[in-house]
Structures are given as structure tokens and as C-alpha cells.
Design a protein around this motif. Structure first.
Motif, short mmCIF file in Angstrom:
data_model
loop_
_atom_site.label_atom_id
_atom_site.label_comp_id
_atom_site.label_asym_id
_atom_site.label_seq_id
_atom_site.Cartn_x
_atom_site.Cartn_y
_atom_site.Cartn_z
N MET A 57 91.75 11.27 -19.42
CA MET A 57 91.30 10.53 -18.26
C MET A 57 90.23 9.51 -18.65
SD MET A 57 91.53 10.08 -15.05
CE MET A 57 90.71 9.80 -13.55
N ILE A 58 89.27 9.90 -19.48
CA ILE A 58 88.20 8.99 -19.89
C ILE A 58 88.79 7.80 -20.63
CG2 ILE A 58 86.13 8.76 -21.33
CD1 ILE A 58 85.70 10.41 -18.79
N THR A 59 89.78 8.03 -21.49
CA THR A 59 90.41 6.94 -22.23
C THR A 59 91.03 5.93 -21.27
OG1 THR A 59 90.88 8.46 -24.02
CG2 THR A 59 92.11 6.40 -24.01
N ARG A 60 91.67 6.43 -20.20
CA ARG A 60 92.28 5.52 -19.23
C ARG A 60 91.22 4.66 -18.54
NH1 ARG A 60 96.53 8.91 -15.74
NH2 ARG A 60 98.16 7.45 -16.22
N ILE A 61 90.09 5.28 -18.20
CA ILE A 61 89.02 4.54 -17.54
C ILE A 61 88.46 3.48 -18.47
CG2 ILE A 61 86.69 4.73 -16.58
CD1 ILE A 61 87.56 7.54 -15.56
N LEU A 62 88.24 3.83 -19.72
CA LEU A 62 87.68 2.88 -20.68
C LEU A 62 88.65 1.75 -20.99
CD1 LEU A 62 85.93 5.33 -23.17
CD2 LEU A 62 84.87 3.91 -21.41
N SER A 63 89.96 1.99 -20.89
CA SER A 63 90.92 0.94 -21.19
C SER A 63 91.18 0.02 -20.00
CB SER A 63 92.24 1.55 -21.67
OG SER A 63 92.90 2.21 -20.61
N ALA A 64 90.70 0.37 -18.81
CA ALA A 64 90.96 -0.43 -17.61
C ALA A 64 90.53 -1.89 -17.76
CB ALA A 64 90.31 0.22 -16.39
N PRO A 65 89.31 -2.20 -18.29
CA PRO A 65 88.94 -3.61 -18.44
C PRO A 65 89.92 -4.39 -19.32
CG PRO A 65 87.01 -2.24 -18.65
CD PRO A 65 88.21 -1.31 -18.65
N ASN A 66 90.44 -3.76 -20.36
CA ASN A 66 91.42 -4.43 -21.22
C ASN A 66 92.72 -4.68 -20.46
OD1 ASN A 66 89.68 -4.45 -23.39
ND2 ASN A 66 90.41 -2.49 -24.16
N GLN A 67 93.12 -3.73 -19.64
CA GLN A 67 94.34 -3.90 -18.86
C GLN A 67 94.19 -5.04 -17.86
OE1 GLN A 67 94.97 -0.02 -17.22
NE2 GLN A 67 95.69 0.83 -19.15
N VAL A 68 93.03 -5.12 -17.22
CA VAL A 68 92.79 -6.21 -16.27
C VAL A 68 92.78 -7.55 -16.99
CG1 VAL A 68 91.18 -7.21 -14.60
CG2 VAL A 68 91.61 -4.74 -14.61
N SER A 69 92.17 -7.59 -18.15
CA SER A 69 92.13 -8.84 -18.93
C SER A 69 93.55 -9.30 -19.28
CB SER A 69 91.32 -8.65 -20.21
OG SER A 69 89.97 -8.42 -19.89
N ARG A 70 94.39 -8.38 -19.69
CA ARG A 70 95.78 -8.73 -20.00
C ARG A 70 96.52 -9.20 -18.76
NH1 ARG A 70 96.02 -3.41 -22.82
NH2 ARG A 70 95.07 -3.84 -24.82
N LEU A 71 96.30 -8.50 -17.66
CA LEU A 71 96.93 -8.88 -16.40
C LEU A 71 96.51 -10.29 -16.00
CD1 LEU A 71 98.49 -8.30 -13.73
CD2 LEU A 71 96.32 -7.41 -12.84
N VAL A 72 95.23 -10.58 -16.05
CA VAL A 72 94.72 -11.90 -15.66
C VAL A 72 95.29 -12.98 -16.58
CG1 VAL A 72 92.65 -13.33 -15.46
CG2 VAL A 72 92.68 -11.03 -14.48
N MET A 73 95.39 -12.69 -17.85
CA MET A 73 95.96 -13.66 -18.78
C MET A 73 97.41 -14.01 -18.37
SD MET A 73 96.43 -13.44 -22.92
CE MET A 73 97.65 -12.14 -22.81
N LEU A 74 98.19 -12.99 -18.04
CA LEU A 74 99.57 -13.24 -17.60
C LEU A 74 99.60 -14.00 -16.27
CD1 LEU A 74 101.19 -9.81 -18.48
CD2 LEU A 74 101.71 -12.03 -19.52
#
Length: 133
Positions: A1-18
Motif C-alpha cells: 500500500m505504501i508503495t502505491r501511495i509513493l508512486s502516485a505523483p509519478n503516475q499523475v506526472s505520466r498522465l499529465v504528460m499524455l
């Protein structure tokens, strides 16, 4: 669960780039987020919203055949997303379900909290097996 929370900013950055790429080429996109999502608070999503006109519409998944109300935000680069309400399959009423997706409680410090329960994952339109096939 902690890993998912920490990776959220990277996921948003990728989403915004797309989304930036799609918006630059006038490709229509729609992003669905739970009503309590923090997506709008992310600096890169806020930057996207300043650079392009983004439309935001609130829907209830229950109005489109979902088993629960599930309040949701739809974000899109095309205004036509605002017309989704004309395509509801029914009017939602809380009495239509006994399924609750989150549990609400007050923590030891007196703060109101909520957490997803066992029914939340199954409320998704596609489960992992359906998505992969």
C-alpha cells in the motif's frame, strides 16, 4: 500500500504528460476520478488546466447502471463531456443498493475519516481479468 501511495505523483506526472500531448493534437480525452480524488491539487495537473481549457462534470455511476452511487468527476478537454447527463440510464436513489463502498469513522484524534472496504474494487467497470482479455 505504501508503495502505491509513493508512486502516485509519478503516475499523475505520466498522465499529465499524455493529456498534454493529446490536447496539443486535439485528441479528445476523458479522465474519471472518484469524487474525493486529489488530482486537481497536483501541481502538474493544475498547470495543464491553466494551459488548456478543461471541463469538469460530476456524475454518479449508479445513474449509468452501476450497483452503487459512486460519485465521480469526469475531466475532459472537450465540452461535449458536459452532455453526459442526457445519457443516464436511470435516476439514482440510495434505496437502490445495500452495497456500501466505504466505511466512515472518527479516529482517536476526532478527525472524520473514510476507507474503502471489500466492495470497492468490485465496483470498477472492468476487473483485471476483463481488462487483460
Amino acid at each position: 500500500m505504501i508503495t502505491r501511495i509513493l508512486s502516485a505523483p509519478n503516475q499523475v506526472s505520466r498522465l499529465v504528460m499524455l493529456l498534454f500531448f493529446y490536447s496539443s493534437f486535439h485528441v479528445w480525452w476523458v479522465v474519471e476520478q472518484p469524487q474525493n480524488s486529489l488530482l486537481e491539487a497536483h501541481p502538474k495537473f493544475a498547470m495543464l488546466c491553466r494551459m488548456f481549457r478543461i471541463f469538469k462534470v460530476r456524475v454518479r455511476m449508479g445513474e449509468f447502471g452501476g450497483d452503487t452511487e459512486k460519485p465521480t468527476w469526469l475531466y475532459s478537454n472537450m465540452q461535449i463531456v458536459e452532455e453526459i447527463g442526457a445519457h443516464k440510464t436511470r435516476t439514482w436513489d440510495r434505496s437502490m443498493t445495500n452495497t456500501h463502498l466505504v466505511n466512515y469513522y472518527v479516529d482517536a484524534a476526532g478527525k472524520k475519516c473514510c476507507t474503502g472496504n471489500k466492495d470497492l474494487k468490485s465496483s470498477q467497470a472492468l476487473n483485471e481479468q476483463q481488462f487483460l482479455h
